[in-house]
Each structure stands twice: as C-alpha cells, then as structure tokens.
Design a protein around this motif. Structure first.
Motif, PDB file in Angstrom:
ATOM      1  N   CYS A 204     -16.912   7.939 -16.955  1.00 59.11           N
ATOM      2  CA  CYS A 204     -17.140   8.521 -15.634  1.00 59.11           C
ATOM      3  C   CYS A 204     -16.225   9.737 -15.464  1.00 59.11           C
ATOM      4  CB  CYS A 204     -16.846   7.508 -14.532  1.00 59.11           C
ATOM      5  SG  CYS A 204     -18.065   6.176 -14.404  1.00 59.11           S
TER       6      CYS A 204
ATOM      7  N   ARG B 255     -15.758  13.740 -13.043  1.00 55.45           N
ATOM      8  CA  ARG B 255     -16.210  14.664 -12.006  1.00 55.45           C
ATOM      9  C   ARG B 255     -17.055  15.780 -12.613  1.00 55.45           C
ATOM     10  NH1 ARG B 255     -11.118  15.221  -7.820  1.00 55.45           N
ATOM     11  NH2 ARG B 255     -12.524  16.659  -6.738  1.00 55.45           N
TER      12      ARG B 255
ATOM     13  N   GLU C 126     -20.222  12.686 -10.330  1.00 52.37           N
ATOM     14  CA  GLU C 126     -20.283  12.629  -8.871  1.00 52.37           C
ATOM     15  C   GLU C 126     -18.945  12.163  -8.335  1.00 52.37           C
ATOM     16  OE1 GLU C 126     -21.859   8.325  -7.601  1.00 52.37           O
ATOM     17  OE2 GLU C 126     -23.378   9.440  -8.724  1.00 52.37           O
ATOM     18  N   GLY C 127     -18.640  12.575  -7.107  1.00 51.41           N
ATOM     19  CA  GLY C 127     -17.461  12.081  -6.433  1.00 51.41           C
ATOM     20  C   GLY C 127     -16.161  12.684  -6.930  1.00 51.41           C
TER      21      GLY C 127
ATOM     22  N   ARG D 175     -10.728   9.372  -7.412  1.00 51.16           N
ATOM     23  CA  ARG D 175     -10.635   7.969  -7.009  1.00 51.16           C
ATOM     24  C   ARG D 175     -11.971   7.254  -7.166  1.00 51.16           C
ATOM     25  NH1 ARG D 175      -6.844   9.127  -1.818  1.00 51.16           N
ATOM     26  NH2 ARG D 175      -8.093  11.014  -1.919  1.00 51.16           N
ATOM     27  N   ASP D 176     -13.062   7.989  -6.952  1.00 48.70           N
ATOM     28  CA  ASP D 176     -14.388   7.389  -7.169  1.00 48.70           C
ATOM     29  C   ASP D 176     -14.583   7.015  -8.632  1.00 48.70           C
ATOM     30  OD1 ASP D 176     -15.360   7.689  -4.459  1.00 48.70           O
ATOM     31  OD2 ASP D 176     -15.480   9.831  -4.872  1.00 48.70           O
ATOM     32  N   GLN D 177     -14.038   7.812  -9.539  1.00 53.23           N
ATOM     33  CA  GLN D 177     -14.164   7.491 -10.969  1.00 53.23           C
ATOM     34  C   GLN D 177     -13.373   6.221 -11.294  1.00 53.23           C
ATOM     35  OE1 GLN D 177     -16.416   9.666 -11.895  1.00 53.23           O
ATOM     36  NE2 GLN D 177     -15.928  10.890 -10.086  1.00 53.23           N
TER      37      GLN D 177
ATOM     38  N   ARG E  92     -12.591   3.768  -9.227  1.00 55.20           N
ATOM     39  CA  ARG E  92     -13.297   2.626  -8.633  1.00 55.20           C
ATOM     40  C   ARG E  92     -14.531   2.260  -9.432  1.00 55.20           C
ATOM     41  NH1 ARG E  92     -12.606   5.867  -3.169  1.00 55.20           N
ATOM     42  NH2 ARG E  92     -10.543   5.116  -2.486  1.00 55.20           N
ATOM     43  N   ALA E  93     -15.184   3.255 -10.031  1.00 52.23           N
ATOM     44  CA  ALA E  93     -16.365   2.981 -10.841  1.00 52.23           C
ATOM     45  C   ALA E  93     -16.003   2.173 -12.085  1.00 52.23           C
ATOM     46  CB  ALA E  93     -17.055   4.283 -11.235  1.00 52.23           C
TER      47      ALA E  93
ATOM     48  N   THR F  85      -9.076  11.205 -14.776  1.00 46.69           N
ATOM     49  CA  THR F  85      -8.509  11.285 -13.434  1.00 46.69           C
ATOM     50  C   THR F  85      -7.156  11.977 -13.470  1.00 46.69           C
ATOM     51  OG1 THR F  85      -7.781   9.994 -11.498  1.00 46.69           O
ATOM     52  CG2 THR F  85      -7.380   9.028 -13.660  1.00 46.69           C
TER      53      THR F  85
ATOM     54  N   ASP G   1      -8.119  -0.840  -2.935  1.00 51.59           N
ATOM     55  CA  ASP G   1      -7.668   0.070  -3.987  1.00 51.59           C
ATOM     56  C   ASP G   1      -6.542  -0.549  -4.812  1.00 51.59           C
ATOM     57  OD1 ASP G   1      -9.484   2.078  -3.558  1.00 51.59           O
ATOM     58  OD2 ASP G   1      -8.138   3.340  -2.367  1.00 51.59           O
TER      59      ASP G   1
END
Length: 349
Positions: free
Chosen positions: A166, A168, A207-208, A211-213, A215-216, A227, A243
């Motif tokens: 994952c 961005r 996408e996102g 932090r979205d990565q 969480r994925a 990240t 989190d």
C-alpha cells in the motif's frame, strides 16, 4: 551560542507548559517588539506552541498564514515584492526547493543555524534549513512479514510482495522526494525498474495518506506500506485507542539505501526574498533550530531533531535507533520532475 539563541536557552521547562493557541490570518499585534509573518505549509498543533514560546522569549509576535506549499508559493508569487511573508515553512525538502527555484527565498548567513543544522539538512546557499527529520520507511504486518524481508528499498519492489503493498499517489511530495533520492543514488534505469516493481506489488490503487496505509496493513489489505516515520509514532503514542491497537500488530522497519541507512527528509524553512521583517525572520529561524524547539517538536509530533546533539525525547526515542542516509536533502528537489515522469511511465498513479 549567539546572543539571539542565548535568549532562548532555558525554555525547556516552559515549553512543556505552553498552551496551544488558534491560527490567525489577521495582522499580529507588534507592540511588544515587532512581528514576523510566517507562511506555513505545516499543519501541526505543536507549531502554535513554538510560535507562542518564540513570542515569549523575543517579544516578537507571530502571524501565521496556512496553506499547502503550492498554494503559499503561488500566493507569494502573486504578491510579488509587496508580499508580507517573512518566512516560508514546509514539510519537505522538495517543497522548499520549489520556493527556492521560484526565487522566493533569500540566503541567510547565521553561525547559529550553521552550527545547529548539519550540512546535508540545509541548502548549501543558506536559503532554507531543516529543523526536524522524518524517515520514509516501511510499516509491516509482523505476523506475515519478517524484518529481514524489508531490509532494503529494493525489497519493497521484490516479487515477494506481489499484490501486498500500500502506498500514496505518485504526486505526493514525500514519494517524489524518495524517488528523487533513488535516482540520485541509483540512476534513472534502476529506479524505473524499481517503480515498475512497486506498481506490480500494489494491493490497491494509491489512495489516502500515510496513516491510511498503516491502517490498511492492520486490516489485511496489504502486508507492507510506505510511510513517514512520524505518522506511525503519533499513532503509537496518541489518544486514539484504535490507532494504538493498529501499532500492536503493525511494526516499523527502516530499510537501507545502498547500505548507508534509511532515506530521511526534513521539515524546515527559509527567509523570503522580500521579507519586510528580515531580522525578526532570522531570529525566528534560529529559535526553530534551538534545542528547546527541536525537543518539543520531537516530543509532540514524532519527528526527529535535525541537530544530532539534541537528545530524542520520549515517545519518539523508541523509534530513533536507526542509521540515516547521509545524502543531502538538497538533491531531492531537482530530481522531482524526473521522478514524476518515471513513476507515471511505470503506471504509478
């Protein structure tokens, strides 16, 4: 230590007590000792604490105007010589380079800044200086990935992680700076091959945010994610129980670039070319470089101090035992256009 920095010494205890104020787009009250107008592309609560402590120490009021780096650069260009901006602050060396290339920053000769900021974390001409470091590294599912499987940046693009990455979008400035650094280290051909491997490894279209990565990875969407380190630190030490739970299963690895350490970037700032309050602007930069300021940001925002002489505080210290690549961050910006073209050609959206 210069007289200006001497005025900031001994603030450590007070920093811990500073209250977080509100952003202001209105002219600041300069009655106490002047004003400095800061155009900031950083959007963190701790920054307001820094501004308040600078005012307490110097008597100089801080007027902050916030926006994205491209927005603020465009604003300064449209304002021209009449721009009220004294300082431009951004969260990536590539963004600072864009302001530099637009002719919006002026060199600053400061013994205090030169002493506090290592040469590889500032512009060689003194147009901008880095005050915090962040590493662009890998969050991984510790149940499915062994740390030695992501020991290098090459590993991120290896067939081992087909459909398991994952990340961005390619136009994110953090990714542009990373790929710019890879071009600087490897040349365009190897970096293009690496980018194709990244695309082949995507678990989903980019996408996102960072932090979205992370969480994925926890949700099982992917096994690894690119990240910035400070996002993970903030999740691990923050108030959000969800989190914090993510960081119980997702861990952080620091890949090495050519055996020399993890890729690092900076947050930093420079004095503008048309600064109406240039002396106050230089004092402001010197304050940001002070041990007290760097310690506070590291403690509250998860970034690492730029000054190697500043002890990394908790909770960031838990994630500070890594080797940082010595490449000059000034190399990233000039490579960004090439990096974007290379990533687009690889299919990295």
């Amino acid at each position: 230590m210069t007289p200006r920095l001497t005025a900031f010494a001994g603030l450590a205890a007070a920093l811990a007590l500073a209250a977080c104020g509100q952003d202001s787009g209105a002219p600041a009250d300069a009655e106490t000792g002047g004003v400095v107008n800061v155009y900031s592309a950083r959007h963190y609560d701790v920054d307001q604490k820094l501004y308040e402590m600078f005012t307490e120490a110097s008597g100089i009021s801080v007027n902050r105007i916030e926006g994205s780096a491209p927005q603020l650069i465009a604003r300064m260009q449209s304002e021209g010589a009449a721009s009220p901006a004294d300082v431009f602050v951004a969260a990536d060396a590539g963004a600072l380079w864009r302001a530099q290339e637009a002719g919006l920053l002026s060199p600053v000769a400061s013994d205090a800044l030169t002493a506090a900021v290592p040469a590889n974390l500032r512009d060689p001409e003194g147009r901008w200086y880095g005050f915090q470091r962040r590493a662009r590294v890998v969050a991984f599912d510790q149940a499915r990935v062994q740390p030695n499987e992501i020991a290098t940046y090459e590993d991120i693009a290896s067939p081992r992680f087909r459909g398991q990455l994952c990340v961005r979008s390619s136009d994110n400035v953090y990714n542009l700076s990373l790929v710019g650094a890879l071009i600087e280290a490897w040349g365009p051909e190897k970096t293009a091959e690496w980018a194709r491997g990244v695309v082949a490894n995507l678990a989903r279209q980019p996408e996102g945010g960072d932090r979205d990565q992370i969480r994925a990875v926890a949700a099982g969407v992917c096994q690894i994610a690119l990240t910035n380190s400070y996002y993970y630190v903030r999740m691990a030490a923050g108030d959000d129980a969800g989190d914090r739970a993510v960081t119980e299963t997702v861990k952080l690895a620091f890949p090495s670039l050519d055996g020399q350490g993890a890729h690092v970037n900076i947050s930093g700032g420079g004095v503008t070319a048309n600064a109406p309050n240039r002396e106050a602007a230089i004092q402001f930069l010197e304050f940001l470089a002070s041990p007290e300021a760097q310690t506070l940001v590291s403690q509250e925002n998860g970034e690492y101090p730029a000054n190697p002489g500043v002890t990394v505080p908790a909770p960031t210290a838990t994630y500070a035992e890594f080797t940082a690549h010595p490449m000059s961050v000034a190399a990233y910006g000039p490579r960004q256009a090439e990096a974007q073209a290379l990533m687009t050609a690889a299919g990295w959206r």
